[in-house]
Design an enzyme around this catalytic site. Structure first.
Site, PDB file in Angstrom:
ATOM      1  CG  ASP A 103     -46.788  40.262 -55.987  1.00  0.00           C
ATOM      2  OD1 ASP A 103     -45.904  39.533 -56.622  1.00  0.00           O
ATOM      3  OD2 ASP A 103     -47.317  40.217 -54.882  1.00  0.00           O
ATOM      4  CD  GLU A 104     -41.782  37.932 -55.940  1.00  0.00           C
ATOM      5  OE1 GLU A 104     -40.940  37.879 -55.078  1.00  0.00           O
ATOM      6  OE2 GLU A 104     -42.289  37.134 -56.509  1.00  0.00           O
TER       7      GLU A 104
END
Ligand code: TTP
Ligand code: MG
Length: 385
Positions: A103-104
């Site tokens: 998610d990053e």
């Protein structure tokens, strides 16, 4: 040239996906994690966090703190799929994307501010794309290096955008707890706290010789970070298999001139991304989706790998012409695969190819300095604008 890095991190990633896919859960406390008695929390929605529920907490404790929460078993395949969708969006903004987890990711957008008034606009646009296309929110940080960008993305969560302008580093860092320094865990923070040092500002101002006795040689790197200095590059993941561009048009295309212009634009963009990554590719693929949604792809493998716009353009044009068309074009795409490190092919000395490569280096240099909008092939410039 001033470096600019964007760090993008999704908000309550697993939980937000579950809320999106089951709208009854919107606004409700949601915990994603192992449901057995020994299970742990993977993440909690922001509604559940208000009750003190957080990642890595035992599920038993989480339920005790927030009995009304809806608890869900993680669906990792779904989260990986969304992660790939996010990646697709990020790839449109920079050839230098370094994912840190599902998610990053970091993006190096140095030099691309020529296209946008401000690198913060790039971050804003990424967030808007993610919201529009995936119905999820992300937080972004913009700064001159990775450490500061990652720190910034966390400062206004959720749905945040925080920009640390060059020169503002010390002001932003000064009051933050020492734990915010990359690499400082609980143990290190506790050692430093013994000296009465709690903030990054205090840490930066302390004599390194004194600190070395407590935390060892790491102090020198940590003090650099505490001053906002971090030269680590954004390292794109190496398993890039293909590089491409495609676009769905607002209105179907009928005119050959328009189609040709699009292919030239794609060749220009794809070539630039290849060269920026020091790659070249042998297989060129053109994809066409017609108004009726009929989709056709055609590929050709070249004798020699290339990253040259001209070669990509001419190959794409021939491929396109080999596709029978009797309706409007809804989508066009150009992809290069079969990638290899650039400069592996044997170019004849002073050959046309080599001259082209020198020319491309010059053009890419200009793009990096002034933004890619500043340097475009004559044919792409619309005489009416
Ligand atoms: P994070 O980005 O740390 O957390 P988050 O996205 O849920 O919340 P936010 O960024 O808004 O603070 O982690 C991303 C996902 O990784 C998270 O949704 C679930 C998973 N994860 C775990 O499974 N275990 C963990 O201990 C952590 C920290 C995350
Ligand atoms: Mg997150």
């Amino acid at each position: 040239m001033q470096r600019y890095i964007i760090h993008v991190d999704m908000d309550a990633f697993y939980a937000s996906i579950e809320q999106r896919d089951n709208p009854q859960l919107l606004g409700m406390p949601v915990i994603v994690g192992g449901l057995s008695n020994r299970g742990v929390v993977a993440t909690a929605s922001y509604e559940a966090r208000k009750f003190g529920v957080h990642s890595a907490m035992s599920m038993v404790e989480a339920r005790r703190r927030c009995p009304q929460a809806v608890c869900i078993t993680p669906d990792h395949r779904k989260y990986s799929f969304v992660s790939a969708q996010i990646r697709n969006i990020l790839d449109r903004y920079s050839p230098l994307v370094e994912p840190l987890s599902l998610d990053e990711a970091f993006l190096d957008v140095t030099g691309m501010d020529g296209l946008y008034a401000d690198p913060a606009d790039i971050a804003r646009s990424i967030k808007a794309d993610i919201k529009e296309q995936l119905q999820l929110t992300a937080s972004a940080g913009v700064a001159v290096n990775k450490f500061l960008a990652k720190l910034a993305s966390d400062l206004q969560k959720p749905d945040g955008l925080y920009v640390i302008r060059p020169g503002e580093e010390a002001k932003v860092l000064a009051g933050l707890p020492i734990r915010r320094l990359w690499g400082v865990g609980e143990v290190t923070a506790a050692s430093i706290a013994k000296l009465g040092i709690r903030t990054i500002g205090q840490f930066a101002a302390t004599d390194p010789k004194l600190l070395e006795g407590y935390i060892g040689r790491a102090v020198f790197d940590l003090q650099q970070l505490a001053r906002g200095i971090d030269d680590r590059p954004v390292v794109p993941d190496q398993q890039v298999k293909s590089i491409g561009n495609e676009e769905t048009f607002e209105e179907d295309l009928y005119q050959w001139e328009e189609i040709e212009k699009q292919l030239l634009l794609f060749a220009d963009k794809v070539g630039w991304r290849l060269r920026k990554l020091n790659l070249s590719g042998r297989t060129v693929t053109v994809k066409v989706r017609f108004a009726s949604f009929r989709t056709v792809t055609r590929s050709r493998t070249l004798d020699e790998a290339t990253s040259l716009d001209g070669v990509l353009y001419h190959t794409a044009k021939e491929l396109y012409k080999s596709i029978p068309a009797n309706e409007g074009i809804r989508l066009l795409g150009l992809t290069v695969s079969n990638l290899q490190p650039a400069g592996q092919s044997i170019a004849l000395f002073d050959s046309g190819q080599e001259k082209q490569e020198v020319l491309h280096k010059v053009v890419d240099g200009l793009k990096a300095r002034f933004g890619s909008a500043a340097v475009t092939k004559g044919r792409l410039i619309d005489p009416h604008k």
